[in-house]
Design a protein around this motif. Structure first.
Motif, PDB file in Angstrom:
ATOM      1  N   LEU A   1       0.677  -1.173  -0.153  1.00  0.00           N
ATOM      2  CA  LEU A   1      -0.096  -0.215   0.056  1.00  0.00           C
ATOM      3  C   LEU A   1       1.024   1.162   0.049  1.00  0.00           C
ATOM      4  CD1 LEU A   1      -2.724  -1.260   2.799  1.00  0.00           C
ATOM      5  CD2 LEU A   1      -3.000  -1.234   0.094  1.00  0.00           C
ATOM      6  N   LEU A   2       1.935   1.206   0.810  1.00  0.00           N
ATOM      7  CA  LEU A   2       2.685   2.542   0.793  1.00  0.00           C
ATOM      8  C   LEU A   2       4.299   2.066   1.079  1.00  0.00           C
ATOM      9  CD1 LEU A   2       3.659   3.487   4.002  1.00  0.00           C
ATOM     10  CD2 LEU A   2       1.242   3.698   4.149  1.00  0.00           C
ATOM     11  N   ARG A   3       4.983   2.947   0.697  1.00  0.00           N
ATOM     12  CA  ARG A   3       6.559   2.740   0.815  1.00  0.00           C
ATOM     13  C   ARG A   3       7.052   3.981   1.605  1.00  0.00           C
ATOM     14  NH1 ARG A   3       7.367  -1.408  -2.700  1.00  0.00           N
ATOM     15  NH2 ARG A   3       6.194  -1.529  -4.568  1.00  0.00           N
ATOM     16  N   SER A   4       7.641   3.713   2.795  1.00  0.00           N
ATOM     17  CA  SER A   4       8.043   4.604   3.566  1.00  0.00           C
ATOM     18  C   SER A   4       9.500   4.647   3.743  1.00  0.00           C
ATOM     19  CB  SER A   4       7.718   4.116   5.237  1.00  0.00           C
ATOM     20  OG  SER A   4       7.965   5.140   6.078  1.00  0.00           O
ATOM     21  N   HIS A   5      10.026   5.715   3.195  1.00  0.00           N
ATOM     22  CA  HIS A   5      11.670   5.850   3.084  1.00  0.00           C
ATOM     23  C   HIS A   5      12.364   5.919   4.653  1.00  0.00           C
ATOM     24  CE1 HIS A   5      11.293   6.919  -1.234  1.00  0.00           C
ATOM     25  NE2 HIS A   5      10.207   7.585  -0.862  1.00  0.00           N
ATOM     26  N   ARG A   6      13.425   5.529   4.432  1.00  0.00           N
ATOM     27  CA  ARG A   6      14.211   5.548   5.792  1.00  0.00           C
ATOM     28  C   ARG A   6      15.591   6.481   5.634  1.00  0.00           C
ATOM     29  NH1 ARG A   6      13.547  -0.485   4.926  1.00  0.00           N
ATOM     30  NH2 ARG A   6      12.987  -1.394   6.750  1.00  0.00           N
ATOM     31  N   ARG A   7      15.492   7.470   6.693  1.00  0.00           N
ATOM     32  CA  ARG A   7      16.750   8.389   7.170  1.00  0.00           C
ATOM     33  C   ARG A   7      17.416   8.183   8.268  1.00  0.00           C
ATOM     34  NH1 ARG A   7      13.791  12.286   3.033  1.00  0.00           N
ATOM     35  NH2 ARG A   7      11.633  11.436   3.018  1.00  0.00           N
ATOM     36  N   LEU A   8      18.375   9.166   8.179  1.00  0.00           N
ATOM     37  CA  LEU A   8      19.275   9.013   9.475  1.00  0.00           C
ATOM     38  C   LEU A   8      18.518   9.960  10.373  1.00  0.00           C
ATOM     39  CD1 LEU A   8      21.717   8.589  10.968  1.00  0.00           C
ATOM     40  CD2 LEU A   8      22.907  10.571   9.804  1.00  0.00           C
ATOM     41  N   TRP A   9      18.461   9.452  11.674  1.00  0.00           N
ATOM     42  CA  TRP A   9      17.776  10.192  12.846  1.00  0.00           C
ATOM     43  C   TRP A   9      18.926  10.699  13.762  1.00  0.00           C
ATOM     44  CZ3 TRP A   9      12.919   7.707  15.411  1.00  0.00           C
ATOM     45  CH2 TRP A   9      12.013   7.433  14.399  1.00  0.00           C
ATOM     46  N   VAL A  10      19.146  12.206  13.986  1.00  0.00           N
ATOM     47  CA  VAL A  10      19.897  12.848  14.782  1.00  0.00           C
ATOM     48  C   VAL A  10      19.316  13.777  15.740  1.00  0.00           C
ATOM     49  CG1 VAL A  10      21.723  12.511  12.975  1.00  0.00           C
ATOM     50  CG2 VAL A  10      20.222  14.548  13.053  1.00  0.00           C
ATOM     51  N   PRO A  11      20.159  13.786  16.829  1.00  0.00           N
ATOM     52  CA  PRO A  11      19.539  14.907  17.981  1.00  0.00           C
ATOM     53  C   PRO A  11      19.725  16.232  17.288  1.00  0.00           C
ATOM     54  CG  PRO A  11      21.491  14.056  18.598  1.00  0.00           C
ATOM     55  CD  PRO A  11      21.413  13.221  17.476  1.00  0.00           C
ATOM     56  N   GLN A  12      19.103  17.187  17.967  1.00  0.00           N
ATOM     57  CA  GLN A  12      19.233  18.779  17.589  1.00  0.00           C
ATOM     58  C   GLN A  12      20.539  19.288  17.971  1.00  0.00           C
ATOM     59  OE1 GLN A  12      16.563  21.150  19.988  1.00  0.00           O
ATOM     60  NE2 GLN A  12      16.644  22.796  18.365  1.00  0.00           N
ATOM     61  N   ASN A  13      20.915  19.990  16.865  1.00  0.00           N
ATOM     62  CA  ASN A  13      22.586  20.297  17.073  1.00  0.00           C
ATOM     63  C   ASN A  13      23.765  19.349  16.851  1.00  0.00           C
ATOM     64  OD1 ASN A  13      21.441  23.038  17.499  1.00  0.00           O
ATOM     65  ND2 ASN A  13      21.366  22.549  19.950  1.00  0.00           N
ATOM     66  N   HIS A  14      23.253  18.180  16.434  1.00  0.00           N
ATOM     67  CA  HIS A  14      24.341  17.297  16.094  1.00  0.00           C
ATOM     68  C   HIS A  14      25.212  17.602  14.821  1.00  0.00           C
ATOM     69  CE1 HIS A  14      25.907  13.167  14.656  1.00  0.00           C
ATOM     70  NE2 HIS A  14      25.690  13.038  15.796  1.00  0.00           N
ATOM     71  N   GLU A  15      26.512  17.129  14.837  1.00  0.00           N
ATOM     72  CA  GLU A  15      27.226  17.576  13.732  1.00  0.00           C
ATOM     73  C   GLU A  15      26.745  17.154  12.169  1.00  0.00           C
ATOM     74  OE1 GLU A  15      30.793  15.117  13.454  1.00  0.00           O
ATOM     75  OE2 GLU A  15      30.080  14.003  15.187  1.00  0.00           O
TER      76      GLU A  15
ATOM     77  N   THR B   1      16.069  14.752  10.916  1.00  0.00           N
ATOM     78  CA  THR B   1      16.659  13.700  10.020  1.00  0.00           C
ATOM     79  C   THR B   1      17.525  14.180   8.927  1.00  0.00           C
ATOM     80  OG1 THR B   1      14.647  13.981   8.681  1.00  0.00           O
ATOM     81  CG2 THR B   1      14.365  12.560  10.290  1.00  0.00           C
ATOM     82  N   VAL B   2      18.219  13.327   8.262  1.00  0.00           N
ATOM     83  CA  VAL B   2      19.277  13.652   7.206  1.00  0.00           C
ATOM     84  C   VAL B   2      19.009  12.466   6.078  1.00  0.00           C
ATOM     85  CG1 VAL B   2      21.616  13.965   6.849  1.00  0.00           C
ATOM     86  CG2 VAL B   2      20.730  14.609   8.950  1.00  0.00           C
ATOM     87  N   VAL B   3      18.898  12.821   4.741  1.00  0.00           N
ATOM     88  CA  VAL B   3      18.811  11.959   3.791  1.00  0.00           C
ATOM     89  C   VAL B   3      20.196  11.184   3.752  1.00  0.00           C
ATOM     90  CG1 VAL B   3      18.434  11.632   1.450  1.00  0.00           C
ATOM     91  CG2 VAL B   3      17.234  13.193   2.652  1.00  0.00           C
ATOM     92  N   MET B   4      20.398   9.723   3.425  1.00  0.00           N
ATOM     93  CA  MET B   4      21.566   9.217   3.226  1.00  0.00           C
ATOM     94  C   MET B   4      21.856   9.212   1.741  1.00  0.00           C
ATOM     95  SD  MET B   4      22.368   8.052   5.961  1.00  0.00           S
ATOM     96  CE  MET B   4      23.573   6.709   5.709  1.00  0.00           C
ATOM     97  N   GLU B   5      23.494   9.374   1.405  1.00  0.00           N
ATOM     98  CA  GLU B   5      23.909   9.361   0.210  1.00  0.00           C
ATOM     99  C   GLU B   5      23.544   8.078  -0.586  1.00  0.00           C
ATOM    100  OE1 GLU B   5      27.880  12.263   0.712  1.00  0.00           O
ATOM    101  OE2 GLU B   5      27.974   9.810   0.535  1.00  0.00           O
ATOM    102  N   ARG B   6      23.723   6.890  -0.003  1.00  0.00           N
ATOM    103  CA  ARG B   6      23.586   5.524  -0.727  1.00  0.00           C
ATOM    104  C   ARG B   6      21.995   5.376  -0.374  1.00  0.00           C
ATOM    105  NH1 ARG B   6      26.439   0.619  -1.360  1.00  0.00           N
ATOM    106  NH2 ARG B   6      28.284   1.625  -0.471  1.00  0.00           N
ATOM    107  N   GLU B   7      21.319   4.736  -1.715  1.00  0.00           N
ATOM    108  CA  GLU B   7      20.048   4.281  -1.508  1.00  0.00           C
ATOM    109  C   GLU B   7      19.602   3.469  -0.442  1.00  0.00           C
ATOM    110  OE1 GLU B   7      16.314   3.002  -4.484  1.00  0.00           O
ATOM    111  OE2 GLU B   7      18.290   3.751  -5.279  1.00  0.00           O
ATOM    112  N   ILE B   8      18.672   3.404   0.209  1.00  0.00           N
ATOM    113  CA  ILE B   8      18.088   2.415   1.381  1.00  0.00           C
ATOM    114  C   ILE B   8      16.872   1.832   0.870  1.00  0.00           C
ATOM    115  CG2 ILE B   8      17.885   1.940   3.866  1.00  0.00           C
ATOM    116  CD1 ILE B   8      19.589   4.236   4.399  1.00  0.00           C
ATOM    117  N   PRO B   9      16.639   0.630   1.032  1.00  0.00           N
ATOM    118  CA  PRO B   9      15.297   0.094   0.454  1.00  0.00           C
ATOM    119  C   PRO B   9      14.188   0.553   1.570  1.00  0.00           C
ATOM    120  CG  PRO B   9      17.002  -1.610   0.756  1.00  0.00           C
ATOM    121  CD  PRO B   9      17.513  -0.497   1.033  1.00  0.00           C
ATOM    122  N   SER B  10      12.956   0.865   1.058  1.00  0.00           N
ATOM    123  CA  SER B  10      12.066   1.414   1.903  1.00  0.00           C
ATOM    124  C   SER B  10      11.439   0.267   2.678  1.00  0.00           C
ATOM    125  CB  SER B  10      11.038   2.011   0.999  1.00  0.00           C
ATOM    126  OG  SER B  10      10.338   0.990   0.001  1.00  0.00           O
ATOM    127  N   MET B  11      10.594   0.864   3.813  1.00  0.00           N
ATOM    128  CA  MET B  11       9.873  -0.041   4.584  1.00  0.00           C
ATOM    129  C   MET B  11       8.432  -0.236   3.997  1.00  0.00           C
ATOM    130  SD  MET B  11       8.901  -0.039   8.534  1.00  0.00           S
ATOM    131  CE  MET B  11       7.581   1.079   8.568  1.00  0.00           C
TER     132      MET B  11
END
Length: 305
Positions: free
Chosen positions: A160-174, A256-266
């Motif tokens: 039904l839907l494809r949910s993209h995966r991204r990097l989760w980081v805390p606020q003010n992270h490098e 959240t930050v997008v990853m350079e390498r493509e990651i399979p969706s959930m």
């Protein structure tokens, strides 16, 4: 104040960034920004604090978010009334995995209850292996599962839907202000590994080809524990947009930050025993989700799509 403004406001509040809301709703960022500005001017209040990391709700914004959700839910109920209630009666035994039960099904179960008031829907939360066995043995009529995790030849599946995966980081992270992050970047950080619904096995599938290994600080089956650990600066993680929220239980911000390498969706969808003749009640259940996610209009009002 109108429904369009409330819809754009909710998406921005839940996703924490205008760019993410724009992507979710498939509209321009300027449309969302204008709608929020109009809403603030109409109400004479400030709803968001604009920061480098995104959009932080003010106290007034938090109050409006609850009211706006109630309004939009009542609109969906009204739309169902317009379509009329079905007189179909019966019982459907539905199996679902943890992630589906927590982040996908509740909204739809409410809509189904209004559309089919004489239909009883029993929900069982189980792991994928138990669900597949239950479908094959006819203990369950249908399942709502992560279709990206199953390849059982005895089952028919419909994503039904494809949910993209991204990097989760805390606020003010490098890494928070990067447009993209590499696996090399992430491998240098402490990593919080979610284990529920085979998340750990899935993550190894996309880490494996990189030749890198995450520096795992903690493994947990709790999505909220991952959220809190990341928000409090104890590590980073890669998870899907469907389970993302910009705030932890303590009120700390997560970006959240997008990853350079493509990651399979959930992928989330339906599953039933192959070559099974679906009863009318189950077919109505299937048709409801197909209309919500696979019709040409693709109901944007359906949540977390």
């Amino acid at each position: 104040m109108n429904l369009r403004q409330l819809k754009y406001f909710i998406a921005t509040a839940e996703l924490g960034q205008v760019s993410r809301a724009s992507s979710e709703l498939s509209i321009s960022q300027s449309s969302i920004t204008s709608a929020i500005r109009e809403l603030e001017q109409d109400m004479g209040v400030t709803l968001f604090t604009r920061t480098a990391q995104g959009m932080d709700l003010t106290q007034t914004g938090r109050k409006l978010l609850g009211a706006a959700r109630d309004v939009m839910e009542k609109v969906e109920i009204a739309r169902d009334i317009g379509q009329g209630h079905s007189d179909v009666a019966g019982t459907i035994n539905v199996a679902a995995t943890y992630t589906v039960c927590g982040y996908f099904l509740p909204f739809h179960l409410d809509r189904l209850a209004h559309r089919f008031p004489n239909l009883t829907i029993n929900i069982s939360e189980l792991n994928r292996e138990s669900i597949e066995e239950g479908l094959i043995s006819n203990r369950f009529d249908i399942a709502v599962i992560l279709t990206s995790n199953t390849s059982n030849p005895e089952l028919t599946t419909q994503t039904l839907l494809r949910s993209h995966r991204r990097l989760w980081v805390p606020q003010n992270h490098e890494l928070a202000n990067r447009e993209q992050a590499s696996f090399e970047d992430v491998a240098e950080q402490d990593y919080i590994m979610l284990t529920v619904d085979e998340a750990a096995n899935t993550s190894m599938k996309y880490w494996g080809p990189t030749g890198l290994t995450p520096k795992i600080r903690m493994r947990t089956s709790s999505t909220e524990a991952v959220r809190s650990m990341v928000a409090n600066g104890l590590g980073v993680t890669i998870l899907s947009d469907m389970v993302y929220r910009p705030w932890s239980l303590e009120g700390r911000r997560i970006g959240t930050v997008v990853m350079e390498r493509e990651i399979p969706s959930m992928d989330v969808g339906l599953a039933w025993r192959r070559n099974q003749d679906l009863p009318t009640s189950v077919r109505l259940f299937v048709d409801y989700f197909r209309d919500a996610y696979l019709s040409p209009q693709m109901a944007n009002a359906s949540r977390h799509g």
